[in-house]
Design a protein around this motif. Structure first.
Motif, PDB file in Angstrom:
ATOM      1  N   ASN A 114       0.843  -1.196   0.000  1.00 53.52           N
ATOM      2  CA  ASN A 114       0.000   0.000   0.000  1.00 53.52           C
ATOM      3  C   ASN A 114       0.874   1.240   0.000  1.00 53.52           C
ATOM      4  OD1 ASN A 114      -1.909   1.992   0.216  1.00 53.52           O
ATOM      5  ND2 ASN A 114      -3.234   0.797   1.567  1.00 53.52           N
ATOM      6  N   THR A 115       1.000   1.848  -1.162  1.00 53.94           N
ATOM      7  CA  THR A 115       1.747   3.100  -1.288  1.00 53.94           C
ATOM      8  C   THR A 115       0.803   4.289  -1.384  1.00 53.94           C
ATOM      9  OG1 THR A 115       1.825   2.729  -3.674  1.00 53.94           O
ATOM     10  CG2 THR A 115       3.738   2.020  -2.395  1.00 53.94           C
ATOM     11  N   PHE A 116      -0.487   4.017  -1.185  1.00 55.54           N
ATOM     12  CA  PHE A 116      -1.505   5.073  -1.311  1.00 55.54           C
ATOM     13  C   PHE A 116      -2.482   4.928  -0.153  1.00 55.54           C
ATOM     14  CE2 PHE A 116      -5.125   6.770  -4.196  1.00 55.54           C
ATOM     15  CZ  PHE A 116      -4.792   8.090  -3.927  1.00 55.54           C
ATOM     16  N   PRO A 117      -1.975   4.982   1.070  1.00 56.68           N
ATOM     17  CA  PRO A 117      -2.840   4.671   2.218  1.00 56.68           C
ATOM     18  C   PRO A 117      -3.870   5.761   2.477  1.00 56.68           C
ATOM     19  CG  PRO A 117      -0.689   5.414   2.963  1.00 56.68           C
ATOM     20  CD  PRO A 117      -0.596   5.298   1.473  1.00 56.68           C
ATOM     21  N   TYR A 118      -5.042   5.312   2.838  1.00 55.28           N
ATOM     22  CA  TYR A 118      -6.140   6.219   3.176  1.00 55.28           C
ATOM     23  C   TYR A 118      -6.290   6.260   4.690  1.00 55.28           C
ATOM     24  CZ  TYR A 118     -10.947   7.686   4.011  1.00 55.28           C
ATOM     25  OH  TYR A 118     -12.055   8.309   4.496  1.00 55.28           O
ATOM     26  N   ARG A 119      -6.278   7.455   5.233  1.00 53.33           N
ATOM     27  CA  ARG A 119      -6.474   7.611   6.676  1.00 53.33           C
ATOM     28  C   ARG A 119      -7.868   8.168   6.900  1.00 53.33           C
ATOM     29  NH1 ARG A 119      -1.474   8.837   5.361  1.00 53.33           N
ATOM     30  NH2 ARG A 119       0.164   7.544   6.257  1.00 53.33           N
ATOM     31  N   ALA A 120      -8.739   7.299   7.396  1.00 55.47           N
ATOM     32  CA  ALA A 120     -10.142   7.672   7.570  1.00 55.47           C
ATOM     33  C   ALA A 120     -10.299   8.501   8.834  1.00 55.47           C
ATOM     34  CB  ALA A 120     -11.001   6.409   7.630  1.00 55.47           C
ATOM     35  N   LYS A 302      10.991   0.607 -13.653  1.00 56.89           N
ATOM     36  CA  LYS A 302      12.364   0.882 -14.094  1.00 56.89           C
ATOM     37  C   LYS A 302      12.742   2.350 -13.970  1.00 56.89           C
ATOM     38  CE  LYS A 302      12.394  -3.093 -17.161  1.00 56.89           C
ATOM     39  NZ  LYS A 302      12.415  -3.595 -18.528  1.00 56.89           N
ATOM     40  N   ARG A 303      12.085   3.055 -13.091  1.00 54.89           N
ATOM     41  CA  ARG A 303      12.493   4.436 -12.831  1.00 54.89           C
ATOM     42  C   ARG A 303      12.421   4.786 -11.345  1.00 54.89           C
ATOM     43  NH1 ARG A 303       8.026   8.920 -14.584  1.00 54.89           N
ATOM     44  NH2 ARG A 303       6.347   8.153 -13.297  1.00 54.89           N
ATOM     45  N   GLY A 304      12.412   3.754 -10.519  1.00 54.72           N
ATOM     46  CA  GLY A 304      12.535   3.998  -9.089  1.00 54.72           C
ATOM     47  C   GLY A 304      11.285   4.480  -8.402  1.00 54.72           C
ATOM     48  N   VAL A 324      10.976   5.773  -3.710  1.00 54.59           N
ATOM     49  CA  VAL A 324      10.200   4.828  -2.906  1.00 54.59           C
ATOM     50  C   VAL A 324      10.606   4.897  -1.439  1.00 54.59           C
ATOM     51  CG1 VAL A 324       9.674   2.389  -2.539  1.00 54.59           C
ATOM     52  CG2 VAL A 324       9.921   3.269  -4.868  1.00 54.59           C
ATOM     53  N   LEU A 325      11.907   4.845  -1.183  1.00 54.99           N
ATOM     54  CA  LEU A 325      12.385   4.779   0.196  1.00 54.99           C
ATOM     55  C   LEU A 325      12.292   6.137   0.880  1.00 54.99           C
ATOM     56  CD1 LEU A 325      15.592   2.570  -0.281  1.00 54.99           C
ATOM     57  CD2 LEU A 325      13.308   1.847   0.451  1.00 54.99           C
ATOM     58  N   GLU A 334      19.533  -0.619   4.133  1.00 57.80           N
ATOM     59  CA  GLU A 334      19.262  -2.063   4.148  1.00 57.80           C
ATOM     60  C   GLU A 334      18.847  -2.583   2.785  1.00 57.80           C
ATOM     61  OE1 GLU A 334      16.335  -2.508   7.188  1.00 57.80           O
ATOM     62  OE2 GLU A 334      17.805  -2.376   8.817  1.00 57.80           O
ATOM     63  N   THR A 335      18.171  -1.747   2.004  1.00 57.36           N
ATOM     64  CA  THR A 335      17.728  -2.163   0.671  1.00 57.36           C
ATOM     65  C   THR A 335      17.943  -1.019  -0.313  1.00 57.36           C
ATOM     66  OG1 THR A 335      15.453  -1.370   0.924  1.00 57.36           O
ATOM     67  CG2 THR A 335      15.911  -3.635   1.654  1.00 57.36           C
TER      68      THR A 335
END
Ligand code: FES
Length: 352
Positions: A114-120, A302-304, A324-325, A334-335
């Motif tokens: 989930n990179t688009f989290p919804y906070r209700a 392929k573009r991070g 992303v990070l 670590e990654t």
């Protein structure tokens, strides 16, 4: 890697984290959008989605496996529904799903992420462009369940090409369906100006729509959360493309030729877990060098921007060039995203 599926590989033939998923049925939502209902063989591992989650689907497109990302439109335990826009000029993933995937087909799926989290936690204004409607289906369900005020502005070119409109219409005046072919370009800046200041904007759609909303939110002071988990969202000057959103549209060029602080790309060596070494030239990515050497590393955008190629670092320091990070994750070292990020110095050892 998704935490709830990462503890073991379900099959020796599946890449780590992926599970087998049988297609239960498929349904044409519009002439270009088809929904696929899948049952994941999670082998007893809990599978929990949250509003805005997506899964990665591994597809064999002939030249090797490639990952595509699809929002979870609905979930009932390990049964999930994804909706796929057929993109004729795309990279082949959506055409493959539309043409070759039928009830009974076994897919390989990893997730959820989930990179688009919804906070209700307060009023929300959802803005969807085209197939960008998909993450909002679960957000709307969660907002309704929590009794939270929400509205949806759903933009498309032609009403008949906009998926899920019948179900959304049941929400009455919370939902505005805007087809630009008959109504012209929507005034998203005006829409934001009319919202209470405490409203959070959530948006998923083409880059032109994202840009317009960012500018409008900067002017009004609204908090805005934009889905950006994959590359190649089709830009459209009207901001209302039916082809926008999570997709396998053609990739734009990488903008990672230099590091964030302007450091140029230099050659270096990657050492793999078995001790073998692969040289990475100044003008190629680790991912490209691995693939050239016959090592099949998974990738998607392929573009991070998507996280598919995230790889553990065993030794050395990464020159992170992805989006992303977080800053903390970069510092933890670590990654790294091997499609764009590089080594600080002459070598780095990866858990591959
Ligand atoms: S392939 Fe998407 S972040 Fe590397």
């Amino acid at each position: 890697m998704p935490a709830n599926l990462s503890s073991r590989s379900p099959s020796s033939t599946l890449p780590p984290g992926f599970v087998s998923a049988r297609v239960l049925d498929r349904q044409a939502l519009t002439p270009q959008v088809t929904a696929f209902r899948l049952r994941l063989d999670t082998q007893g591992i809990p599978f929990h989605t949250t509003a805005g989650s997506h899964v990665e689907v591994l597809l064999d497109l002939g030249a090797g496996d490639e990952v595509r990302h699809y929002s979870v439109c609905a979930a009932d335990g390990p049964e999930i529904t994804i909706a796929v826009l057929r993109e004729e000029a795309g990279r082949g993933g959506s055409r493959h799903l539309h043409e070759s995937v039928h009830p009974g087909t076994e897919l390989r799926v990893r997730g959820p992420r989930n990179t688009f989290p919804y906070r209700a936690s307060g009023p929300a204004y959802f803005v969807a462009g085209g197939i960008g409607i998909t993450p909002f289906l679960t957000m709307i369900a969660e907002a309704d369940a929590a009794g939270i005020d929400w509205q949806l502005l759903y933009l498309g070119k032609h009403r008949e090409l906009m998926a899920y409109t019948a179900g959304l219409a049941a929400h009455g005046d919370r939902v505005t369906l805007w087809d630009s072919a008959s109504r012209g370009r929507a005034d998203v800046a005006g829409a934001l100006r009319a919202l209470p200041h405490e409203t959070t904007i959530y948006a998923c759609g083409p880059e032109s729509l994202q840009h317009a909303l960012r500018e409008a939110a900067a002017a009004t002071g609204h908090v805005i959360v934009i889905e950006d988990f994959d590359a190649g969202k089709t830009a459209d000057t009207s901001g209302t493309a039916d082809t926008a959103g999570p997709s396998d549209a053609p990739l734009p060029g990488s903008d990672s030729a230099v590091s964030a602080d302007g450091r140029p790309s230099l050659p270096f060596t990657v050492e793999l877990a078995d001790g073998s070494e692969i040289d990475v030239a100044a003008d190629e990515s680790i991912l490209d060098a691995l693939n050239q050497a016959g090592f099949r590393a998974l990738s998607s955008c392929k573009r991070g921007t998507c996280g598919t190629c995230e790889t553990p670092i065993l030794e050395g320091t990464a020159d992170h060039r992805d989006s992303v990070l977080s800053a903390e994750e970069r510092d933890a070292n670590e990654t790294m995203m091997i499609c764009v990020s590089r080594a600080c110095g002459s070598r780095i050892t990866l858990d591959l």
